[in-house]
Design a protein around this motif. Sequence first.
Motif, PDB file in Angstrom:
ATOM      1  N   GLN A 483       0.849  -1.185   0.000  1.00 15.13           N
ATOM      2  CA  GLN A 483       0.000   0.000   0.000  1.00 15.13           C
ATOM      3  C   GLN A 483       0.881   1.230   0.000  1.00 15.13           C
ATOM      4  OE1 GLN A 483      -3.332   0.157   2.807  1.00 15.13           O
ATOM      5  NE2 GLN A 483      -3.015   2.367   3.061  1.00 15.13           N
ATOM      6  N   SER A 505     -16.183   3.455  -0.721  1.00 14.70           N
ATOM      7  CA  SER A 505     -15.408   2.468  -1.469  1.00 14.70           C
ATOM      8  C   SER A 505     -14.244   1.925  -0.646  1.00 14.70           C
ATOM      9  CB  SER A 505     -14.896   3.070  -2.777  1.00 14.70           C
ATOM     10  OG  SER A 505     -14.007   4.143  -2.502  1.00 14.70           O
ATOM     11  N   LEU A 506     -13.576   2.789   0.139  1.00 11.72           N
ATOM     12  CA  LEU A 506     -12.474   2.333   0.982  1.00 11.72           C
ATOM     13  C   LEU A 506     -12.996   1.456   2.119  1.00 11.72           C
ATOM     14  CD1 LEU A 506     -10.389   5.631   1.137  1.00 11.72           C
ATOM     15  CD2 LEU A 506      -9.730   3.520  -0.002  1.00 11.72           C
ATOM     16  N   LYS A 507     -14.203   1.738   2.571  1.00 17.01           N
ATOM     17  CA  LYS A 507     -14.808   0.918   3.622  1.00 17.01           C
ATOM     18  C   LYS A 507     -15.060  -0.498   3.098  1.00 17.01           C
ATOM     19  CE  LYS A 507     -18.644   0.938   6.934  1.00 17.01           C
ATOM     20  NZ  LYS A 507     -19.853   1.667   7.384  1.00 17.01           N
ATOM     21  N   LYS A 508     -15.505  -0.607   1.853  1.00 14.45           N
ATOM     22  CA  LYS A 508     -15.727  -1.929   1.257  1.00 14.45           C
ATOM     23  C   LYS A 508     -14.421  -2.702   1.136  1.00 14.45           C
ATOM     24  CE  LYS A 508     -17.922  -0.564  -2.454  1.00 14.45           C
ATOM     25  NZ  LYS A 508     -18.619  -0.619  -3.772  1.00 14.45           N
ATOM     26  N   ARG A 509     -13.335  -2.000   0.930  1.00 17.61           N
ATOM     27  CA  ARG A 509     -12.025  -2.650   0.808  1.00 17.61           C
ATOM     28  C   ARG A 509     -11.370  -2.876   2.166  1.00 17.61           C
ATOM     29  NH1 ARG A 509      -9.761   1.842  -3.064  1.00 17.61           N
ATOM     30  NH2 ARG A 509      -7.802   1.202  -2.095  1.00 17.61           N
ATOM     31  N   ASN A 510     -12.043  -2.418   3.240  1.00 12.02           N
ATOM     32  CA  ASN A 510     -11.521  -2.543   4.603  1.00 12.02           C
ATOM     33  C   ASN A 510     -10.176  -1.829   4.741  1.00 12.02           C
ATOM     34  OD1 ASN A 510     -11.788  -3.392   7.269  1.00 12.02           O
ATOM     35  ND2 ASN A 510     -10.513  -5.188   6.945  1.00 12.02           N
ATOM     36  N   ALA A 511     -10.049  -0.694   4.066  1.00 13.99           N
ATOM     37  CA  ALA A 511      -8.803   0.088   4.129  1.00 13.99           C
ATOM     38  C   ALA A 511      -8.794   0.952   5.389  1.00 13.99           C
ATOM     39  CB  ALA A 511      -8.681   0.963   2.885  1.00 13.99           C
ATOM     40  N   GLU A 546      -9.203   7.642  -9.186  1.00 14.33           N
ATOM     41  CA  GLU A 546      -9.534   6.296  -9.647  1.00 14.33           C
ATOM     42  C   GLU A 546     -10.849   6.216 -10.420  1.00 14.33           C
ATOM     43  OE1 GLU A 546      -9.283   3.379  -6.621  1.00 14.33           O
ATOM     44  OE2 GLU A 546      -7.174   3.776  -6.172  1.00 14.33           O
ATOM     45  N   ARG A 589     -18.456   3.667  -7.477  1.00 13.53           N
ATOM     46  CA  ARG A 589     -17.824   3.698  -6.164  1.00 13.53           C
ATOM     47  C   ARG A 589     -18.785   4.127  -5.060  1.00 13.53           C
ATOM     48  NH1 ARG A 589     -12.231   3.959  -6.312  1.00 13.53           N
ATOM     49  NH2 ARG A 589     -12.129   5.485  -4.610  1.00 13.53           N
TER      50      ARG A 589
END
Length: 691
Positions: A483, A505-511, A546, A589
């Motif tokens: 990362q 979108s970052l929440k879905k990726r667990n970032a 993105e 997203r």
Amino acid sequence: MSRAFRCAAVFGKTRQLSRIQGAIWRINNAATTSAILHVPSYSSTVSLARRRYATEPKQAPGVGTVDKHEFQAETRQLLDIVARSLYSDHEVFVRELISNASDALEKFRYTLLSDTEKALAAKDRALEIRITTDKPQMQLIIQDTGIGMTREELVSNLGTIARSGSKQFLEQMKSENKAGEATSNIIGQFGVGFYSAFIVAQRVEVFTRAATPDAPGLRWSTDGSGSYEITEVKDVDYGTKIVLHLKTDCREYADEDRIKAVIKKYSNFVGSPILLNGKQANEIKPLWLLEPQSISKEQHIEFYRFVSNSFDSPRFTLHYNADVPISIHALLYFPEGKPGLFEMSREGSTGVALYTRKVLIQSKTENLLPKWLRFVKGVVDSEDIPLNLSRELLQNSSLIRKLSNVISTRVIRFLQERAKKQPEEYEAFYRDYGLFLKEGIVMSNDPAEKEDIAKLLRFDSSKSSDGQRISLDEYYTSVSAEQGDIYYLAAPNRVLAEASPYYESLKKRNALVLFCYEPYDELVLMQLGQFKNKKLVSVEKEMRKESQDASNLADLGEGSMLRSELDILIPWLQEQLKGKVAKVKATTRLDTHPCVITVEEMAAARHFIRTQSQHLPEENRFALLQPELEINPKHTIIKKLHSLRESNPELAELICKQLFANAMVGAGLAEDPRMLLTNMNNLLTKALEKY
């Protein structure tokens, strides 16, 4: 005070000092030049300082005989300059005379310890400085029990300006390889301190007796106008007593409280006792010169309150000593109380006092610490600092910058240590003073220093509980090496951060995402740029970077609008929002939000809206921001909007404007959210027409 006025004042002071230095040079070199050229002196009535004085007798006169000497012409002019222009504040004459008295005591103490074969009189006398105020007589008397002076030393030290007996003593010790801790207490350097007495005195008398057996008592006196007299007198104590006959407009210095305040300000830490009218006036010890282990908590509290002029207690204490790259003795305190309004302002001065050999040089030293560390209180003592003739202003040199860099670096490292060893105490400190650390990142020009300060920052994060903050170091070590970015999101609070469309979108990726609640946090991180080898990226910028053009999206997702429907809706939205959005496109997203606004630099855009946008017309504001509207083709509102576009164009237009306004508010780019109300009320009225 205007900048031009300050510059003029500084230029005037510099020119005055140049006159002093020039006069001193001419005095010291006049005799040498005359000898080389083999010509007589300038005037038979004006003796040269280097030749001592032409009227000096071959043998010392007896008791009561007046030995009269003429000051050289330039010396008289120099005395006037010293009295009127050299020192910025009249009260510093007390500091100068106490410093001279302290040097006399240190010389006697050193001679007593190092030269046991030398005959000294009254070896067991108390070594102290006695100050007496006499209001009725308008006199101030400063007396020491130190080394005293012979007749030759009186002529040499008091009859020749800029000849420092203390400096000569130090040079002699160095030449004999005897300099050490005992001589480190010698203060004098320039040989003009005694003449500061003429700032307040119309006449000065000096009674002295050298600390050798059978030494006579001597009286030196002058009104500073053109000559001085030396008379042998009886009943003079060993040491030196200076009697100042004060000018009428300086009678305040015959007041005990006034002198006590000056001693407390400038000379409170002089090594020898100072007795003011029989009572000791300097009772607080110079803690910065003591061993840290020997200082109690109560002593630190008392000393902190003395140097900071406050009533709280120190939260952290940094006791720092170093010999390289520069001699430093520092005792710095981090306040327990919250910063006041004056401290929050960058116009406030730093709270660290500068001393040299325990004598105050500046109570608030501008260049000693950077502005962002103005909340730190304490003392820095250095023997290496370059002072000018008045011992008040620092010379602008690389040594001062080095001193500042050393102390600043040590303060940052100390706070990093507190964060690890005392995390709860540091967290409390950060809540109160974190703003100053962020200011340091913004104001620093050194990338390495920025990163060191950044290690002290703390943020909420998407994976920590509310109120549990993490550092950038913890973020760095908790994510994979692959990362390349550190993500952060600006929001007023955690609830809005977690509900932000930019976070979906970052929440879905667990970032892992840092949550920045203060308006200036994102500006600080933008200034920082990167931490170690990872870039600091706002989630809004990540989303814009993105996002792909709607025409390039092959799969809009299950339940999405048809491509043909989007090809009709997007141009219609662009037409409705003409002059406000630079582009409308679809995005995959978003999940729960119908649309979102993105701009190239969201942090800078928000700062612009808060500070400058009110001066620009709306069309110019949008032209600068170039916002893009990204719509969610799976959202019910967007689908309904497509059908309303033909069935109820008026309602569709109101919805379009409201969606854009909502997105601007969500992005923090709305100049005034109250402007939403008019369109919202019209929308509600139209939606409820059938009911």
